[in-house]
Design an enzyme around this catalytic site. Structure first.
Site, PDB file in Angstrom:
ATOM      1  N   GLY A 131       0.830  -1.200   0.000  1.00  0.00           N
ATOM      2  CA  GLY A 131       0.000   0.000   0.000  1.00  0.00           C
ATOM      3  C   GLY A 131       0.864   1.249   0.000  1.00  0.00           C
ATOM      4  N   ASP A 132       0.306   2.359   0.486  1.00  0.00           N
ATOM      5  CA  ASP A 132       1.037   3.627   0.391  1.00  0.00           C
ATOM      6  C   ASP A 132       2.344   3.610   1.193  1.00  0.00           C
ATOM      7  OD1 ASP A 132      -0.722   3.645   2.653  1.00  0.00           O
ATOM      8  OD2 ASP A 132      -0.261   5.756   2.934  1.00  0.00           O
ATOM      9  N   ASP A 155      -8.128  -1.454   2.227  1.00  0.00           N
ATOM     10  CA  ASP A 155      -8.647  -0.091   2.440  1.00  0.00           C
ATOM     11  C   ASP A 155      -9.010   0.593   1.118  1.00  0.00           C
ATOM     12  OD1 ASP A 155      -7.902  -0.672   5.029  1.00  0.00           O
ATOM     13  OD2 ASP A 155      -6.052   0.499   4.963  1.00  0.00           O
ATOM     14  N   GLY A 181     -10.261   0.235   7.433  1.00  0.00           N
ATOM     15  CA  GLY A 181     -10.167   1.187   6.320  1.00  0.00           C
ATOM     16  C   GLY A 181      -9.309   2.401   6.618  1.00  0.00           C
ATOM     17  N   ARG A 182      -8.806   2.497   7.855  1.00  0.00           N
ATOM     18  CA  ARG A 182      -8.030   3.679   8.285  1.00  0.00           C
ATOM     19  C   ARG A 182      -8.829   4.965   8.021  1.00  0.00           C
ATOM     20  NH1 ARG A 182      -2.057   3.796   6.287  1.00  0.00           N
ATOM     21  NH2 ARG A 182      -3.072   3.607   4.266  1.00  0.00           N
ATOM     22  N   ARG A 223      -9.286  -9.159   6.735  1.00  0.00           N
ATOM     23  CA  ARG A 223      -8.048  -9.300   5.950  1.00  0.00           C
ATOM     24  C   ARG A 223      -7.758 -10.756   5.595  1.00  0.00           C
ATOM     25  NH1 ARG A 223      -4.257  -5.309   8.804  1.00  0.00           N
ATOM     26  NH2 ARG A 223      -2.860  -7.077   9.019  1.00  0.00           N
TER      27      ARG A 223
HETATM   28  O1  F6P Z   1      -4.269  -1.042   6.109  1.00  0.00           O
HETATM   29  C1  F6P Z   1      -4.905  -2.238   6.392  1.00  0.00           C
HETATM   30  C2  F6P Z   1      -5.431  -2.262   7.813  1.00  0.00           C
HETATM   31  O2  F6P Z   1      -6.142  -3.464   7.997  1.00  0.00           O
HETATM   32  C3  F6P Z   1      -6.308  -1.073   8.183  1.00  0.00           C
HETATM   33  O3  F6P Z   1      -7.599  -1.146   7.663  1.00  0.00           O
HETATM   34  C4  F6P Z   1      -6.225  -1.131   9.684  1.00  0.00           C
HETATM   35  O4  F6P Z   1      -6.461   0.129  10.239  1.00  0.00           O
HETATM   36  C5  F6P Z   1      -4.811  -1.581   9.937  1.00  0.00           C
HETATM   37  O5  F6P Z   1      -4.371  -2.213   8.746  1.00  0.00           O
HETATM   38  C6  F6P Z   1      -4.652  -2.508  11.106  1.00  0.00           C
HETATM   39  O6  F6P Z   1      -3.300  -2.736  11.315  1.00  0.00           O
HETATM   40  P1  F6P Z   1      -2.730  -3.913  12.240  1.00  0.00           P
HETATM   41  O7  F6P Z   1      -2.763  -5.169  11.430  1.00  0.00           O
HETATM   42  O8  F6P Z   1      -1.345  -3.466  12.556  1.00  0.00           O
HETATM   43  O9  F6P Z   1      -3.612  -4.003  13.434  1.00  0.00           O
END
Ligand code: F6P
Length: 384
Positions: free
Chosen positions: A138-139, A163, A206-207, A311
């Protein structure tokens, strides 16, 4: 499959600034949070690289962490066969390892000490004689790739994330599977909401972007849709729930993005991951909202946070196809010497943009997006 008459078959001569190089060996990594379809991309890139171009493919373990720690392994056909439908990534990933800002230990107060280890990464890439890197992420991952490019490392990017918030591409792979997973969950919540006459709040990832929530909410017919792009007024949300019960609709489904915030308020932070380049992890807005609605309306209310289930799992058919198309396009870009590009989807076609053009940016839902208009026109409450 390629043949010797094919100009891109086997040793491909590619031009770089000031030099002409031959690709014989590529590295491939998956960076950032995982999503369904990563293995489908690894398979497409690797098979194309091996079968069509005759390249060696090196799998880098755990994203940039593998480059920092020099953990790579040669991938053979057997490694990349039979993985199309597999969730996760056979290479592993990390959303913490950033070579230019890498946590190397802790100070006396337990705070992480960060160091720029990019030179170490460049050495490891040179030691393995990798001619180019295929970087799937991603970004954050593209920002990391853009920094490596400044050190002469040649990359090709492929956009992933549930996201769907990468600029310059209308779709990232992984998104459509996550939408389906969230939709299934919302459908299930619907039946129990109806049985118990409750207000049910479902929180999605989705942040800072509301794509996932908006799509899943529309697909499942949620009544209230709260996304980060539109600050919500809790009073308006309560009015909607009360009005629905007045009309004899004894339950309400609220789909809320983890990044949503009430008017004038802040996003709800679940945790701070101190050794991560993007340390804030959002989460918990549904619980805040749940208490507030119950207090203000007296309606029985429950919150469900879907979390990482969004995910996981096998990619849906559309993501398998998109991931395969992206993978093939990335291998082709490398073969044509069109490096430092990101494969993207624009107007339904696979094309490419400069990696720098997506680094450090986020694609949010525009307020005039047709799905927002559709939601409003069918009477959904957007919280404003
Ligand atoms: O960017 C993907 C994502 O699943 C976001 O939607 C979420 O905010 C974040 O990653 C969660 O991160 P982690 O896996 O570190 O809890």
């Amino acid at each position: 499959m390629g043949c010797e008459g094919d100009p891109t078959y086997l040793k491909v001569r590619v031009g770089t600034v000031g030099s002409t190089n031959e690709i014989t060996r590529i590295g491939i990594l998956t960076g950032g949070g995982d999503c369904p379809g990563l293995n489908a991309v690894i398979r497409a890139v690797s098979k194309t690289a091996m079968l069509r171009y005759g390249w060696e493919v090196w799998g880098i373990e755990d994203g940039f962490l593998g480059l920092i720690r020099n953990r790579m392994r040669r991938l053979e056909m057997g490694d990349v066969s039979n993985i199309l439908t597999l969730g996760g990534t056979i290479l592993g990933t990390s959303n913490k390892a950033n070579p230019s800002h890498f946590a190397v230990g802790n100070d006396d107060d337990g705070k992480p000490i960060f160091k720029d280890v990019t030179n170490r990464v460049v050495e490891h890439i040179q030691e393995r004689a990798l001619d180019a890197l295929v970087v799937i992420g991603g970004d954050g991952t593209m920002t990391g790739a853009a920094r490596l490019m400044k050190h002469g490392i040649r990359c090709v990017g492929i956009p992933k994330t549930i996201d769907n918030d990468l600029v310059n591409t209308e779709m990232t792979f992984g998104f459509q599977t996550a939408v389906q997973t969230a939709t299934d969950a919302l459908d299930r919540i619907h039946t129990t909401a109806s049985s118990h006459h409750r207000v049910m709040i479902v929180e999605m990832m989705g942040r800072n972007a509301g794509w996932l929530t908006l799509h899943a909410a529309m697909a499942s017919g949620a009544d209230v849709i709260l996304i980060p792009e539109i600050q919500y007024d809790v009073e308006k949300v309560c009015e909607c729930c009360v009005e629905r019960s007045r009309r004899g609709k004894a339950f309400t489904i609220i789909a809320v993005s983890e990044g949503a915030k009430h008017r004038g308020g802040e996003q709800v932070v679940d945790r701070v991951v101190h050794d991560s380049p993007d340390p804030i992890r959002l989460g918990g807005v549904s619980e805040v909202l749940c208490n507030e609605i119950a207090k203000r309306t007296g309606l029985e209310t429950r919150a469900t946070i879907l979390g990482h289930v969004q995910r996981g799992g096998t990619p849906c058919a559309a993501d398998r196809v998109l991931a395969t198309e992206f993978g093939l396009a990335a291998a082709r870009l490398s073969a044509e010497g069109r490096l430092n590009r990101l494969v993207v989807l624009q107007s339904g076609h696979i094309t490419d943009v400069a990696i720098e053009d997506v680094a450090d940016q986020q694609r949010l839902v525009p307020l005039d997006h047709p799905l927002i208009q559709a939601a409003r026109s069918i009477g959904n409450c957007m919280g404003d």
